[in-house]
Design a protein around this motif. Sequence first.
Motif: not given
Length: 244
Positions: A44-46, A164-167
Amino acid sequence: MSDVIVEVRDLHKSFGALRVLKGIDMSVRKGEVVCVIGPSGSGKSTLLRCVNLLEEPNSGTVVVNGYELTDPDIDIDRARRGIGMVFQGFNLFGHLSVLENLTVAQRKVLKRDRAEADRIARENLAKVGLAEKERSMPAQLSGGQQQRVAIARALSMDPAVMLFDEPTSALDPELVGDVLAVMRQLAEEGMTMLVVTHEMQFAREVADKVLFMDDGIVVEQGPPAQVIGEPRQERTRSFLARVL
Ligand code: ADP
Ligand code: MG
């Protein structure tokens, strides 16, 4: 095509021998909120980092706001300008006040003068409920307040899309709600958003579309009522059974 803000086609990304993204197709239209869910390590982050060119894809295309990021001749600084990013850690400049955190890039990158940058910063601080904190230093704020400052800072650059990455995943539980409320408000105002999250209730209520990723592929995507409510794939069902 014109209202597609993010378009990802057949995106592949490896780190050495580790294949992390194995052909991702997805898009975000103007005003849409797309939530990406899936187990830790699924890529997901990638994916988000490829959408911002913090990672360089091995193959495939990524187009954001009309810029093809995967074109070798792209003006990457200009293309990135349209992309707001909020990470798990708040990444504020610790030696700058809240107001300065919101104005430095506006002045340096967008060449706004101080008065205009201050005005826009104050508008965005008010929007995230922190108008009275402009003189504070980041360390004087709670994690939730810092994350709201980070959101206001990204908004001050007039992004075409917010990533947004797991904010909320680094926040104490009692601080999560305020950050989600700000994100919900942004969504209601029509902001285009691509959100990696573990907050299933947020995804369910706010997302127009949910993508479930596992092991570098999009296993299933669709409206939240389908993907979260009535998942078709066994992998999605077993993930949801673990997190819900
Ligand atoms: P998620 O965000 O879904 O938890 P990530 O995209 O962070 O997944 O990571 C997917 C996989 O890629 C993991 O196995 C992770 O260890 C690996 N990975 C991520 N970034 C790097 C990197 N810069 N170098 C090597 N491996 C990485
Ligand atoms: Mg991640």
